[in-house]
Design a protein around this motif. Structure first.
Motif, PDB file in Angstrom:
ATOM      1  N   ALA A  70       0.838  -1.194   0.000  1.00  0.00           N
ATOM      2  CA  ALA A  70       0.000   0.000   0.000  1.00  0.00           C
ATOM      3  C   ALA A  70       0.871   1.240   0.000  1.00  0.00           C
ATOM      4  CB  ALA A  70      -0.897   0.001   1.232  1.00  0.00           C
ATOM      5  N   ALA A  71       0.284   2.331  -0.517  1.00  0.00           N
ATOM      6  CA  ALA A  71       0.995   3.595  -0.474  1.00  0.00           C
ATOM      7  C   ALA A  71       1.250   3.950   0.982  1.00  0.00           C
ATOM      8  CB  ALA A  71       0.158   4.682  -1.149  1.00  0.00           C
TER       9      ALA A  71
ATOM     10  N   PRO B 187      -1.603   8.036  -8.211  1.00  0.00           N
ATOM     11  CA  PRO B 187      -2.611   7.179  -7.574  1.00  0.00           C
ATOM     12  C   PRO B 187      -4.022   7.607  -7.947  1.00  0.00           C
ATOM     13  CG  PRO B 187      -1.638   8.694  -5.981  1.00  0.00           C
ATOM     14  CD  PRO B 187      -0.826   8.819  -7.226  1.00  0.00           C
ATOM     15  N   VAL B 188      -4.891   6.628  -8.151  1.00  0.00           N
ATOM     16  CA  VAL B 188      -6.291   6.910  -8.452  1.00  0.00           C
ATOM     17  C   VAL B 188      -6.986   7.392  -7.187  1.00  0.00           C
ATOM     18  CG1 VAL B 188      -8.474   5.850  -9.154  1.00  0.00           C
ATOM     19  CG2 VAL B 188      -6.366   5.284 -10.359  1.00  0.00           C
ATOM     20  N   ASN B 189      -7.752   8.492  -7.317  1.00  0.00           N
ATOM     21  CA  ASN B 189      -8.400   9.042  -6.127  1.00  0.00           C
ATOM     22  C   ASN B 189      -9.906   9.162  -6.299  1.00  0.00           C
ATOM     23  OD1 ASN B 189      -8.610  11.202  -7.888  1.00  0.00           O
ATOM     24  ND2 ASN B 189      -8.100  12.750  -6.352  1.00  0.00           N
TER      25      ASN B 189
ATOM     26  N   GLY C 246      -8.209  -3.271  -2.650  1.00  0.00           N
ATOM     27  CA  GLY C 246      -8.322  -2.881  -4.046  1.00  0.00           C
ATOM     28  C   GLY C 246      -7.950  -1.429  -4.269  1.00  0.00           C
ATOM     29  N   VAL C 247      -8.367  -0.571  -3.346  1.00  0.00           N
ATOM     30  CA  VAL C 247      -8.016   0.843  -3.444  1.00  0.00           C
ATOM     31  C   VAL C 247      -6.523   1.018  -3.219  1.00  0.00           C
ATOM     32  CG1 VAL C 247      -8.355   3.125  -2.405  1.00  0.00           C
ATOM     33  CG2 VAL C 247     -10.317   1.607  -2.749  1.00  0.00           C
ATOM     34  N   ALA C 248      -5.984   0.304  -2.231  1.00  0.00           N
ATOM     35  CA  ALA C 248      -4.541   0.384  -1.968  1.00  0.00           C
ATOM     36  C   ALA C 248      -3.737  -0.039  -3.188  1.00  0.00           C
ATOM     37  CB  ALA C 248      -4.187  -0.492  -0.765  1.00  0.00           C
TER      38      ALA C 248
ATOM     39  N   GLN D 147      -3.345   2.665  -5.590  1.00  0.00           N
ATOM     40  CA  GLN D 147      -2.561   3.798  -5.114  1.00  0.00           C
ATOM     41  C   GLN D 147      -1.096   3.415  -4.891  1.00  0.00           C
ATOM     42  OE1 GLN D 147      -4.225   6.070  -1.899  1.00  0.00           O
ATOM     43  NE2 GLN D 147      -5.960   6.694  -3.141  1.00  0.00           N
ATOM     44  N   ALA D 148      -0.736   2.205  -5.263  1.00  0.00           N
ATOM     45  CA  ALA D 148       0.613   1.703  -4.995  1.00  0.00           C
ATOM     46  C   ALA D 148       1.605   2.016  -6.106  1.00  0.00           C
ATOM     47  CB  ALA D 148       0.567   0.195  -4.749  1.00  0.00           C
TER      48      ALA D 148
END
Length: 401
Positions: A11-12, A282-284, A327-329, A332-333
Motif C-alpha cells: 500500500a501507499a 494514484p487513483v483518487n 483494491g483501493v490500496a 494507489q501503490a
C-alpha cells in the motif's frame, strides 16, 4: 470462471484521499448500447439495486463527502453525477443534490460538479437548470455522424443519434459555459480523422478518447486472444489514436482539448498528469451506488462480477475505511502494483501500466501488462517522435499554440 486472484501489493505509505466522488443518481439507462460493459458485461450487481438513489442515500452521501473533505482539508473536489443515465433522476434533483454537497462541505471549498449524459434527454430548460447551478455537462457519443452511433440504440432498437445530436447542439448553443466536452470510445473500424472532425462540428471544448474496456480474458474488438508478453501484437488502437494525434497536433491551433494527448505530452516532458489510462499517479476516485454502497470505479466491472465491490456502504462506513480497502490500496501503490515487465519498461513513467481494468486475466488477477500494451507503446513513441520533431524544427516551432 476461475476465482479471481486478489493481489496484495504494498500500500501507499500515506493513502491519497479521494478527490473525485462519482455518485450514481440513477442506476438505469434509457439506452441499450450494444457494447455497454456496465449492463452487458459480466457484472450483475446493478440488477439488485434500486433504480434511483433515494433522498436518504443522497443526504448521507453529501454528509460523507463533506466529512472526508474536512478530515483531509481538501480545498477542491470533483462531484460526478453518473448512472445509468443521471438525467432520468431529473435536472432539478441533480441540482438540489449538488447544492447540498456544496452546503455541507462549507465555504472555502470548491466543488466542481459534472453530469455525464448520453444527451438524449437534454432540453433548453434542463440545460438552463444545470448551468444555473454550476453543473457542467459531459456527453457520451461514438462520433459526430449517425453512422458512428449505430450501436447506441434505445431498448426497442431505435437509433439514439437524432435525440443525442439535438441535445449536443442545444448544449453548444444555449449552455456553452456548462459544456464539459464529449467522451468517445475508440472504434478502430472507423475512419479516425472523420470521427475527430465530425466531433468538432458539435463544438466540444474537450474530447476524451477512451479505449474500450477489454482485458486478456475478454479482448477488445480487433485484438486477438493472447497471453501477456507475446510479441508481434497488432496495434489497431494505437494506429487509430496516432492518426488522430497527427490531425490534432498539426492543426496549428487548439481546436479542442484531447486529454489523452495532452497528458501523454505532459508525462513525456516530466510534468504531472492525472488520468486512469496513463502515468503512475494514484487513483483518487470512489463510487457511491444507488443503494449507498461504496465501490471502486465502474471500469472494474468489465473484468468479472463484483470486481468493483468493497463490502462498504455510506451508512456504516467512512471514505477513510474505503482508503484501507486492498483494491483501493493496489490502485494507489504506483509501480509497486505492476507486473515485473512493466516495472522494467522504459516507458513506465508515461504508460504507468495502462488502465488498471485492462490488465485483468482470469486466474491471474491484475498484475499483468495492459491488453493494450502494444497499442500504448505505439502511441507514446509516436507522440514522443512528434514532440522531438517540434523541438528541433526551425522557429516558429510547429504544434499547438
Amino acid at each position: 470462471m476461475p476465482h479471481p486472484v486478489r493481489e496484495a501489493p504494498p500500500a501507499a505509505p500515506v493513502p491519497v484521499p479521494f478527490g473525485q466522488f462519482i455518485v450514481k443518481t440513477h442506476g438505469r439507462c434509457n439506452l441499450a448500447c450494444r457494447y455497454c460493459y456496465l449492463y452487458e458485461g459480466p457484472d450483475r450487481t446493478w440488477r439488485g439495486r434500486p433504480a434511483a438513489a433515494s433522498p436518504e442515500v443522497l443526504d448521507r452521501a453529501a454528509s460523507r463527502i463533506a466529512e472526508h473533505a474536512g478530515a483531509h482539508s481538501l480545498r477542491e473536489l470533483s462531484l460526478v453525477l453518473h448512472g445509468g443515465e443521471p438525467l432520468l433522476a431529473g435536472a432539478g434533483r441533480l441540482a438540489a443534490f449538488a447544492g447540498l454537497v456544496r452546503d455541507r462541505t462549507g465555504p472555502g471549498r470548491t466543488v466542481h460538479t459534472t453530469v455525464q449524459t448520453n444527451a438524449t434527454l437534454l432540453t433548453e430548460s434542463r440545460i438552463a437548470t444545470l448551468a444555473r447551478h454550476s453543473i457542467r455537462v459531459g456527453i457520451s457519443l461514438d462520433g459526430g455522424l449517425p453512422a458512428h452511433n449505430t450501436l447506441r440504440t434505445d431498448h426497442a432498437g431505435r437509433p439514439s443519434w437524432p435525440a443525442a445530436a439535438r441535445g449536443a447542439r442545444l448544449l453548444a448553443a444555449h449552455g456553452p459555459e456548462a459544456y464539459a466536452g464529449i467522451l468517445t470510445v475508440v472504434d478502430p473500424r472507423t475512419d479516425p480523422v472523420e470521427v475527430y472532425e465530425s466531433l468538432l462540428t458539435l463544438r466540444p471544448p474537450a474530447v476524451d478518447l477512451l479505449l474500450p474496456h477489454g482485458n486478456w480474458t475478454s479482448p477488445p474488438p480487433g485484438l486477438p486472444a493472447a497471453h501477456p508478453g507475446e510479441s508481434g501484437r497488432p496495434t489497431p488502437y494505437g494506429d487509430w489514436l496516432s492518426t488522430v494525434f497527427d490531425r490534432w497536433w498539426r492543426a496549428g491551433h487548439r481546436e479542442t482539448r484531447i486529454r489523452l494527448f495532452e497528458e501523454c505530452l505532459a508525462l513525456l516532458l516530466g510534468l504531472p498528469a492525472a488520468t486512469e489510462s496513463l502515468g503512475l499517479d494514484p487513483v483518487n476516485a470512489i463510487v457511491i451506488e444507488t443503494d449507498g454502497a461504496i465501490e471502486q470505479v465502474d471500469s472494474l466491472k468489465s473484468a468479472y462480477d463484483t470486481a468493483a465491490a468493497t463490502g462498504l456502504d455510506i451508512f456504516r462506513h467512512t471514505f477513510d475505511d474505503a482508503l484501507r480497502h486492498p483494491g483501493v490500496a493496489a490502485r494507489q501503490a504506483g509501480a509497486g502494483a505492476l507486473a515485473a515487465v512493466c516495472r522494467a519498461c522504459p516507458l513506465l513513467t508515461v504508460c504507468g501500466g495502462g488502465h488498471y481494468a485492462h490488465r485483468y486475466r482470469a486466474g491471474h488477477g491484475f498484475t499483468n501488462p495492459s491488453v493494450y500494451c502494444a497499442d500504448l507503446d505505439r502511441l507514446i513513441r509516436h507522440v514522443a517522435a512528434r514532440l522531438t520533431e517540434a523541438a528541433t524544427a526551425p522557429a516558429p516551432a510547429r504544434g499547438l499554440r
